[in-house]
Scaffold this active site. Structure first.
Site, PDB file in Angstrom:
ATOM      1  CG  MET A  37     174.880  -7.271  76.466  1.00 57.96           C
ATOM      2  SD  MET A  37     173.742  -8.474  75.758  1.00 57.96           S
ATOM      3  CE  MET A  37     173.786  -9.729  77.043  1.00 57.96           C
ATOM      4  CG  MET A 138     182.257 -15.011  78.770  1.00 52.54           C
ATOM      5  SD  MET A 138     180.904 -14.435  79.817  1.00 52.54           S
ATOM      6  CE  MET A 138     179.455 -15.015  78.921  1.00 52.54           C
ATOM      7  CG  ASP A 172     177.931 -14.977  82.653  1.00 46.35           C
ATOM      8  OD1 ASP A 172     176.789 -15.465  82.685  1.00 46.35           O
ATOM      9  OD2 ASP A 172     178.167 -13.799  82.296  1.00 46.35           O
TER      10      ASP A 172
END
Ligand code: DX5
Ligand code: ZN
Length: 211
Positions: A37, A138, A172
């Site tokens: 990130m 996601m 995820d």
């Protein structure tokens, strides 16, 4: 019967003070999920490529690197000695076609990731290049571990498995013993699990249960 689910434990939930021991606990996993990130694409900063290099020394599991960064092109080379699969977000600021080509030219498996708010149709044109190994759906807003699973995202998994049966689909966020059934029903291939594996009393058993 459907094949066993492949499990990719997310290091984000590991004990950072004891990473070598943590790697030993997940040595039976199918992949190791590494969340990168930049504090810009997502409102959090995790760890960088140097940590991934140290992990590579003590883990034999294939590395599944998930780039939650605005400019993947700039950082791909930093993962040339460690990543097996590299996924990046099509919502990033680089041209996704260029990112895919660069990952493939590095000899890595390329994957695209989509955030919960991104319609699945937006992934089609990248899949149709024939260059992708995997699509990452996601099931939480990217940025943090330990969030709740967004079950409605399984619709995307179903659409993708129906349209591209040979493409691997990974989900995820928020996957645990309760939410894995919805993943299996949707036809998911690879489940990322941070909290459910690393915070379990017995991570090896947790991986086996999820499978
Ligand atoms: C979220 C990360 C996930 C996260 C999953 O931005 O991409 O990989 O570590 O963690 P859990 O399984 O705890 O939701
Ligand atoms: Zn991730």
């Amino acid at each position: 019967m459907k094949n066993k689910m492949l499990i990719s434990p997310s290091v984000l939930a590991a004990d950072f003070l004891n990473l070598e021991k943590e790697m030993e606990k997940v040595k039976t996993a199918d992949f190791l999920h590494l969340d990168i990130m930049d504090g810009h694409f997502v409102p959090n900063i995790s760890y960088g490529p140097d940590i991934v290099k140290f992990l590579k020394k003590v883990s034999k599991v294939p590395f599944d690197v998930h780039l939650m960064i605005s400019h993947p092109l700039k950082y791909l080379d930093n993962f040339k000695d460690t990543a097996d699969v590299i996924s990046f977000h099509i919502e990033c600021d680089d041209n996704p076609f260029e990112v895919i080509d660069k990952i493939v030219s590095m000899g890595k498996k390329a994957a695209i990731a989509i955030k919960p708010g991104t319609p699945v149709e937006e992934a089609f044109k990248y899949i149709e290049t024939g260059k992708l190994y995997m699509v990452l759906v996601m099931t939480v807003e990217p940025g943090f571990g330990g969030q709740s699973f967004m079950a409605e995202q399984m619709e995307k998994v179903k659409v993708l498995k129906k349209k591209y049966p040979d493409l691997l689909i990974e989900a995820d966020g928020g996957i645990n013993n309760k939410t894995i059934d919805a993943c299996r029903e949707a036809g998911l291939d690879i489940a990322v699990a941070g909290t459910a594996v690393f915070r379990a009393e017995n991570p090896e058993k947790a991986i086996e249960n999820l499978r």
